[in-house]
Scaffold this active site. Structure first.
Site, short mmCIF file in Angstrom:
data_model
loop_
_atom_site.label_atom_id
_atom_site.label_comp_id
_atom_site.label_asym_id
_atom_site.label_seq_id
_atom_site.Cartn_x
_atom_site.Cartn_y
_atom_site.Cartn_z
N GLU A 1 16.56 87.96 53.07
CA GLU A 1 17.50 87.94 54.37
C GLU A 1 18.69 87.05 53.87
O GLU A 1 19.87 86.77 54.54
CB GLU A 1 16.63 87.33 55.41
CG GLU A 1 15.81 88.13 55.77
CD GLU A 1 14.34 88.26 55.20
OE1 GLU A 1 14.41 87.63 54.18
OE2 GLU A 1 13.42 88.60 55.84
N ASN B 1 15.26 89.55 47.45
CA ASN B 1 14.97 88.15 47.22
C ASN B 1 15.37 87.92 45.58
O ASN B 1 14.94 88.80 44.53
CB ASN B 1 13.54 87.76 47.26
CG ASN B 1 12.54 88.82 46.68
OD1 ASN B 1 12.80 89.89 46.34
ND2 ASN B 1 11.15 88.37 46.22
N CYS C 1 15.29 83.99 49.63
CA CYS C 1 14.81 85.23 50.45
C CYS C 1 15.75 86.25 50.32
O CYS C 1 16.98 86.28 50.50
CB CYS C 1 14.20 84.99 51.76
SG CYS C 1 12.57 83.85 51.93
#
Ligand code: THU
Length: 135
Positions: free
Chosen positions: A59, A46, A57
């Site tokens: 991801e 992040n 984030c």
């Protein structure tokens, strides 16, 4: 992909990359590691911002790395925050849906679960994905 998923490898990669997180606001250092359908492992952490709302984030970093390193489909992902298991947030489930689809696996509290279970009745149906490699 027929090869079994090495969750320990993914978790260790996620724990390692979390050390690179830029999280001065939340102090919550997140790392994510994903297996791609060609066998490579990609990671992200992040990256926060003073606006708070523009935080990236871990991801997001994974998806960016997916494109940067040649694309493909995500098979499985493991996310950790401050060294504990983390379940990807709602926005990131949508992001993962785009690049992994219904059968992608998320490790949820140590148990692999399909993205279709974690994001039921997702938009859009996979048949409309632009990505030619879609399931
Ligand atoms: N965070 C992630 O990186 N991934 C998630 O799936 C959940 C939340 C980050 C965003 C923010 O930097 C911090 O965790 C606290 O919410």
């Amino acid at each position: 992909m027929t090869k079994s998923i090495d969750w320990t490898l993914l978790r260790n990669a996620a724990l390692a990359v979390a050390k690179n997180a830029y999280a001065p606001y939340s102090k919550f250092r997140v790392g994510a590691a994903a297996l791609v359908d060609d066998g490579r492992i990609i990671t992200g952490c992040n990256v926060e911002n003073a606006s708070y709302g523009m935080t990236l984030c871990a991801e997001c970093g994974v998806v960016s790395e997916l494109a940067r390193s040649g694309g493909g489909r995500l098979v499985a992902i493991c996310t950790v925050g401050n060294d504990e298991a983390v379940t990807p947030c709602g926005r990131c489930r949508q992001l993962l849906w785009e690049h992994g689809g219904a059968n992608m696996l998320l490790e949820v509290n140590g148990v692999p679960r399909k993205l279709s279970e974690m994001l039921p009745v997702a938009f859009p149906e996979e048949s409309v994905f632009v990505n030619p490699k879609a399931d």
